[in-house]
Design an enzyme around this catalytic site. Structure first.
Site, PDB file in Angstrom:
ATOM      1  N   LEU A  10      73.564  30.056  60.128  1.00  7.10           N
ATOM      2  CA  LEU A  10      72.732  29.811  58.819  1.00  7.10           C
ATOM      3  C   LEU A  10      74.094  29.988  57.517  1.00  7.10           C
ATOM      4  O   LEU A  10      75.015  31.014  57.598  1.00  7.10           O
ATOM      5  CB  LEU A  10      71.778  30.863  58.407  1.00  7.10           C
ATOM      6  CG  LEU A  10      70.555  30.449  59.396  1.00  7.10           C
ATOM      7  CD1 LEU A  10      69.439  31.536  58.810  1.00  7.10           C
ATOM      8  CD2 LEU A  10      69.897  29.013  59.160  1.00  7.10           C
ATOM      9  N   ASP A  11      74.102  29.057  56.777  1.00  7.23           N
ATOM     10  CA  ASP A  11      75.144  29.403  55.773  1.00  7.23           C
ATOM     11  C   ASP A  11      74.866  30.753  55.104  1.00  7.23           C
ATOM     12  O   ASP A  11      73.706  31.171  54.915  1.00  7.23           O
ATOM     13  CB  ASP A  11      74.896  28.257  54.528  1.00  7.23           C
ATOM     14  CG  ASP A  11      75.324  26.943  55.030  1.00  7.23           C
ATOM     15  OD1 ASP A  11      75.988  26.664  55.945  1.00  7.23           O
ATOM     16  OD2 ASP A  11      75.088  26.015  54.248  1.00  7.23           O
ATOM     17  N   ARG A  12      75.995  31.220  54.311  1.00  4.79           N
ATOM     18  CA  ARG A  12      75.761  32.563  53.569  1.00  4.79           C
ATOM     19  C   ARG A  12      74.595  32.434  52.651  1.00  4.79           C
ATOM     20  O   ARG A  12      73.787  33.641  52.828  1.00  4.79           O
ATOM     21  CB  ARG A  12      77.019  32.742  53.018  1.00  4.79           C
ATOM     22  CG  ARG A  12      76.962  34.054  52.228  1.00  4.79           C
ATOM     23  CD  ARG A  12      78.334  34.530  51.868  1.00  4.79           C
ATOM     24  NE  ARG A  12      79.078  33.892  51.023  1.00  4.79           N
ATOM     25  CZ  ARG A  12      80.566  33.845  50.833  1.00  4.79           C
ATOM     26  NH1 ARG A  12      81.091  35.087  51.013  1.00  4.79           N
ATOM     27  NH2 ARG A  12      81.401  33.008  50.102  1.00  4.79           N
ATOM     28  N   HIS A  64      75.823  21.620  56.714  1.00  6.43           N
ATOM     29  CA  HIS A  64      75.323  21.320  55.215  1.00  6.43           C
ATOM     30  C   HIS A  64      74.414  20.147  55.185  1.00  6.43           C
ATOM     31  O   HIS A  64      74.162  19.422  54.158  1.00  6.43           O
ATOM     32  CB  HIS A  64      76.382  21.040  54.327  1.00  6.43           C
ATOM     33  CG  HIS A  64      77.279  22.477  54.155  1.00  6.43           C
ATOM     34  ND1 HIS A  64      78.235  22.565  53.371  1.00  6.43           N
ATOM     35  CD2 HIS A  64      76.889  23.692  54.401  1.00  6.43           C
ATOM     36  CE1 HIS A  64      78.704  23.855  53.315  1.00  6.43           C
ATOM     37  NE2 HIS A  64      78.073  24.529  54.072  1.00  6.43           N
ATOM     38  N   THR A  90      71.911  30.691  52.688  1.00  6.01           N
ATOM     39  CA  THR A  90      70.564  30.157  53.226  1.00  6.01           C
ATOM     40  C   THR A  90      69.917  31.481  53.878  1.00  6.01           C
ATOM     41  O   THR A  90      70.749  32.267  54.678  1.00  6.01           O
ATOM     42  CB  THR A  90      70.815  28.828  54.275  1.00  6.01           C
ATOM     43  OG1 THR A  90      71.221  27.980  53.577  1.00  6.01           O
ATOM     44  CG2 THR A  90      69.375  28.756  54.816  1.00  6.01           C
TER      45      THR A  90
END
Length: 338
Positions: free
Chosen positions: A140-142, A243, A144
């Protein structure tokens, strides 16, 4: 060392041959493994195999004499009790094979430039005595938050990674967006590519004839809205591109709230506020409002596991401000084995 023959165990199902080698012979480099495979010295069930070949339980691996290994790495430090407690507070589900966490917004999944603290590093605190450190299965993105799966062993990690690659995992995200999509629900089927303009984000919508484009598909549905300025969306990515949700929401004309990288700046039509980002709204936190709400995945032991995660604090505050009512997360549904 003489020639040896080892049998692949159940726990090692679908693991790559080179990773299997490094697991059993940690001093063996990737270059050595590739050479042994290329020259036919390593064989699986008597046949030549590539380093990337995936193994099945019961297969036999021929292991030739190996070069002298480098000195073993020092034993990992004792788990940090403080980090262990922090991780335990994130746990949504755990059993003998996997752990499901509710990753907080702002915590990076892995290391990188300028990142000194990340989840992969923290997982060392969950290493059992004499065992392996739990392994990340996906990312997961930082910024998110939400449901993230960790495997307890290499074999389980390989099985789960295969499920994610094969699109056998159902992912549901919640997002608050700046704008109201028209139509209110639908499918975004638009390929993505690496952006040449890094100021606009690392990923961009691709041109139809771009040979490097990767297909990206997202289903969306509006769950609630606050006038025409803000909306609460349910997002279901059918592909797993970097993304993807952030770029697709911007393509809808509704960038995710707090997304400075992909929210388009106001243009000449609004000269008094030129340069401001449309994904930032006064009075609401300037943090990414994207949350991995629900995950349905095949459990390595059989059946399907369903887990939901509570919203992070900044999204809860935004929901209260906008009058959105989110149901509490349902209790985990344990896999039903046949």
């Amino acid at each position: 060392m003489t020639i040896a023959t080892r049998t692949v165990t159940e726990d090692e199902a679908d693991i790559r041959l080179d990773r299997w080698f490094r697991r059993h012979y940690p001093g063996t480099t990737q270059g050595v493994i590739q050479k042994l495979c290329r020259t036919g010295q390593v064989r699986v069930d008597g046949r030549r195999a590539e380093p990337a070949s995936r193994l099945a339980p019961g297969q036999t691996v021929r292991v030739p004499p190996l070069p002298v290994a480098a000195p073993p790495k020092p034993a990992p430090a004792a788990p940090d009790p403080k980090v262990a407690r922090e991780l335990e507070a994130m746990v949504l589900w755990q059993d003998e094979q996997l752990i499901v966490l509710n990753k907080p917004s702002g915590l990076a999944t892995q290391g990188g430039p300028g990142i000194t603290r990340h989840l992969d590093q923290m997982l060392e605190a969950l290493r059992p005595p004499g065992g392996d450190k739990p392994r990340l299965v996906h990312r997961l993105d930082r910024d998110t938050s939400g449901v993230l799966v960790v495997a307890r062993t290499a074999g389980v990690a390989a099985k789960l990674a295969a499920a994610f690659r094969g699109r056998d995992v159902e992912k549901v995200y919640w997002a608050v967006v700046a704008g109201r999509p028209v139509p209110v629900e639908g499918r975004i089927d638009h390929p993505l590519t690496r952006s040449e303009d890094l100021r606009a984000g690392r990923i961009a919508l691709a041109e139809p004839d771009d040979p490097d484009a990767a297909r990206a598909v997202t289903d969306y549905r509006t769950l609630d809205h606050a006038g025409r300025k803000l909306a609460w969306l349910e997002l279901r990515p059918l592909t797993g591109r970097t993304h993807q949700l952030r770029v697709h929401c911007t393509a809808l004309g509704a960038p995710i709230l707090g997304d400075v990288a992909y929210g388009p700046p106001r243009g000449p039509a609004d000269p008094d506020r030129a340069g401001e980002n449309t994904a930032l709204v006064e009075g609401l936190e300037a943090r990414l409002h994207l949350h991995a709400r629900r995950l349905v995945l095949p459990h390595p032991a059989g059946g399907r596991l369903v887990v939901e995660a509570e919203l992070p604090p900044h999204m809860q505050a935004t929901f209260r401000t906008l009058g959105f009512t989110a149901p509490p997360p349902a209790p985990p549904q344990a896999p039903r084995r046949r």
